[in-house]
Design an enzyme around this catalytic site. Structure first.
Site, PDB file in Angstrom:
ATOM      1  CG  ASP A   1     -56.873   9.554   0.344  1.00 23.41           C
ATOM      2  OD1 ASP A   1     -58.035   9.983   0.218  1.00 23.41           O
ATOM      3  OD2 ASP A   1     -56.201   9.691   1.386  1.00 23.41           O
TER       4      ASP A   1
ATOM      5  CB  SER B   1     -56.641   2.995  15.013  1.00 22.18           C
ATOM      6  OG  SER B   1     -55.311   3.366  15.255  1.00 22.18           O
TER       7      SER B   1
ATOM      8  CE  LYS C   1     -56.605   4.988  18.816  1.00 17.18           C
ATOM      9  NZ  LYS C   1     -55.420   4.954  17.929  1.00 17.18           N
TER      10      LYS C   1
END
Length: 746
Positions: free
Chosen positions: A479, A468, A493
């Site tokens: 990224d 999460s 998740k």
């Protein structure tokens, strides 16, 4: 960050009770639902049907899913029910939706009552078996995991199954050196305690079990929290509570002090010790004590907690007193207790390679915590994961570390906003994560604070237990090209939950209906992908210590699928991809020579084989041979550790205490434990509450202090990165323009 607080205004009409299946008759003491529970179930169904990310009708098809999950939550290993019991439930398989809507939960409670009856019968039979003897020369096996096994066809088959289970319990104690009398007493007490704990189950326990069967049938991360569970969830998020600062444990009928928090009322009083037994609790305005001997631990905790600055009195049987010893009274003023064990912590690992030494600052973050209430009140010192990490980064700067590693292993998430703000400590403004609602509306959560709290190289360490919010942070760092992600693929998740307080639908009344932790959105990486199902793939892949089939989002049959949406524009901070291949090569070459990693991989291979075989021998000679092989392996590893310590300390090997140098088999990876070389404790056949508390705590401390193989290797990888960057400064400036040395004027 925008707040997604689901405000649900519910209008409830009076309902009439439709006909429901008759309950299974199991006796006169069966638990029954109370009105607040039946109402809470109906209200929850309304909320799920209108506001869940994955709206699923409450119909016959859903009823069957609820039924299967409820049955699994009761008897997942298929040890208690008979096939005929399960067959007797067939007429209610499609009626649980009606039971919820009509506020008549007699059926699931009746199913539980039959389970309770079978539970008591099985352990009564187990205690009878202890009066006889077992033949350990017979070649027979016991199935370890029965989740996919058939239900016992009849009572005879069930009894044979339980005979093997008791025989295995006996054999474990026998192999640990216990005599028959001691084994019989230990197991009889154990089975008696099982039945005793079952007798303390109340209607809230049954209701929560059933409601979570319903909630997780919609989607894996949707849950019902009863009033007490909701309180505990809030405590876990804010990392504080009002109490005395003692960690309690149930051992047989006693509530025992397991740990005392330094600086807490319990610690400052000097009147309480680890091992003391609390037998009575009284509030300041109460003339007498409430006897809590034999109580459930959560009920005792509820009595001891209370408003800050209020007084609680404890009637305590000291650790060194016998069961008939004299008790003492201890009065304590409740204070705010901070749960520092779950807060961010730092360590510094020094990596030496040749004549060069690198310092890697490690920040361990167990959860993304935030005290929502304190922040809402405007408290200046509210507790926050990001605030704590920012403070630690400032300290690490002063301590001149070369690199920073954020350790998110087994961090299951927490406050979404904290993941965004934590990312902001390492990037100079920009989008961090996208959220898509059930209606398809996409919103971007961004870091809006300029500047970096840490502008040097950094990495993130993850494992299968990282989920999460951990995945949001790791994905954003990856990224942006801001740092290296190390470890194994994360949980997967990619959904967002909010809390819905069911009491809002019934304002002005004292009754508490609990809360729903409900999925309302899915989050996406800024590159358009999602961590849902697939998780975050590390840049530098380390040996997998988990069981991906049994642990992680992909293990749920009703998990949301992986999808992608349009990426959001962003400017990468750097590009560490060019470093990955050479760093991976160095990593693999190093662990190929590292005995600790070889041991780890051997242990994981053995565990995978054990899971695949799924049986254990009940033949004493076979088990002794297996135990002797494990002991020989442990001694071989121990000898190596002793030799290494002798080389470091210049002490003769025979003077070193080798006991704490033994390595321990990594436990089954469903729990995703951190991979460490831990002190070995041969199987003693005992359960945690059957061991001496002092020795148990000492063993836990030794395991905690043992070498963390993965963490040490992660530090080595980041030290390698520093070497590469310092060796080729032009490459460093190209790949990491945010580094101080790469900025104009430096």
């Amino acid at each position: 960050m925008k707040k997604h607080m689901l405000m649900v205004a519910l209008a409830f009409a009076a309902t009439t009770h439709a006909a429901v299946p008759q309950p299974v008759k199991v006796g006169t003491t069966q638990l029954r639902p109370v009105a607040t529970q039946t109402q809470a179930a109906a209200w929850a169904a309304t909320v799920f049907g209108r506001h869940h990310y994955k709206v699923t009708p409450l119909d016959d098809a859903m009823s069957e899913k609820i039924f299967d999950r409820y049955l699994k939550s009761l008897d997942g290993d298929r040890l208690h029910f008979l096939q005929s019991d399960v067959d007797s439930f067939d007429n209610v398989r499609t009626k649980l939706d009606d039971a919820i809507r009509t506020e008549n939960l007699v059926t699931p409670f009746s199913m539980y009552s039959l389970y309770q009856q079978r539970f008591n019968e099985r352990f009564a039979y187990s205690r009878e078996l202890l009066k006889g003897k077992f033949d350990f020369t017979v070649d027979e096996t016991f199935q370890i995991d029965r989740e996919k096994a058939a239900w016992p066809k009849n009572l005879e088959e069930a009894r044979d199954l339980w005979r093997k289970r008791v025989k295995n319990d006996w054999l474990r104690l026998k192999l640990a050196g216990k005599d028959d009398k001691s084994i019989r007493e230990t197991l009889d007490k154990r089975y008696e305690n099982y039945v005793g704990r079952m007798s303390k189950v109340d209607s809230e326990d049954v209701f929560m079990t059933f409601m979570n069967a319903y909630a997780t049938s919609i989607e894996p991360h949707t849950n019902y929290l009863g009033p007490r569970s909701a309180d505990n969830f809030a405590i876990a998020m804010r990392l504080s509570l009002d109490g005395i600062g003692a960690v309690l444990q149930q051992r047989e009928d006693y509530t025992v002090i397991r740990e005392i928090v330094v600086g807490s009322p319990a610690g400052m009083s000097g009147k309480l010790k680890v091992g003391d037994r609390i037998v009575g609790v009284a509030q300041a305005d109460s003339p007498g004590f409430t006897d809590v001997l034999g109580w459930r631990i959560d009920d005792v905790v509820q009595l001891i907690r209370g408003p800050k600055e209020s007084v609680v009195r404890l009637n305590v049987l000291p650790v060194d007193a016998g069961t008939d010893g004299k008790t003492v009274t201890v009065a304590l003023v409740r204070k705010k207790i901070n749960m520092e064990e779950q807060a961010a912590k730092k360590t510094i690992i020094e990596v030496k390679d040749g004549g060069v030494k690198r310092r890697v600052g490690v920040i361990s973050l167990p959860t993304f915590y935030l005290d929502f209430e304190a922040r809402r009140r405007g408290d200046k010192d509210y507790k926050s994961a990001t605030r704590d990490v920012a403070r630690i980064l400032g300290e690490l700067k002063k301590e001149k570390v070369d690199n920073v590693l954020i350790d998110l292993r087994n961090n299951g998430g927490g406050a979404l906003g904290e993941a965004v703000e934590l990312t902001g400590l390492f990037i100079d403004k920009g989008p961090v994560v996208m959220q898509r609602s059930a209606e398809g509306r996409v919103e971007v959560e961004s870091d809006v604070q300029p500047g970096l709290a840490w502008d040097g190289p950094m990495g993130v360490l993850i494992n299968r237990g990282s989920a999460s919010a951990s995945e949001i942070f790791a994905a954003a760092i990856q990224d942006y090209g801001r740092g290296l992600v190390l470890g194994e693929p994360s949980f997967g998740k990619g959904t967002v939950q909010t809390l819905v307080n069911l009491d809002r639908g019934n304002p002005g009344e004292k009754a508490r209906y609990g809360e729903l932790k409900m999925t309302i959105a899915q989050f996406f990486r800024i590159n358009g992908g999602t961590t849902q199902l697939r998780g975050v793939t590390p840049d530098i892949k380390m040996p997998v210590t988990s069981d991906p089939e049994g642990f992680g989002e992909s293990s749920y049959e009703n998990a949301l699928p992986w999808v992608a949406i349009k990426p959001v524009p962003f400017t990468p901070s750097g590009n560490v991809k060019q470093l990955v291949a050479p760093l991976q090569k160095r990593h693999e070459a190093r662990i190929a020579k590292d005995k600790d990693f070889q041991y780890l991989q051997e242990d994981m291979a053995e565990l995978r084989k054990l899971r695949k075989d799924n049986v254990i021998s009940l033949n004493e000679a076979v088990r002794r041979k297996e135990r002797d092989a494990l002991e020989a392996k442990a001694k071989q590893r121990e000898a190596r550790q002793v030799a290494l310590r002798a080389a470091v300390t210049d002490e003769p090997a025979d003077l070193l205490d080798a006991k704490d140098a033994r390595s321990k088999l990594v436990p089954p990876a469903k729990t995703a434990k951190a991979a460490t070389t831990k002190p070995n404790r041969q199987d003693d056949g005992l359960q945690a509450d059957e061991r001496n508390l002092a020795s148990e705590l000492a063993a836990e401390k030794a395991a905690k202090d043992a070498k963390d193989v993965m963490l040490q290797e992660a530090a080595h990888i980041l030290a390698d990165e520093i070497d590469m960057l310092k060796t080729d400064t032009r490459m460093a400036a190209r790949l990491m323009p945010y580094l101080p040395a790469a900025k104009p004027g430096n």
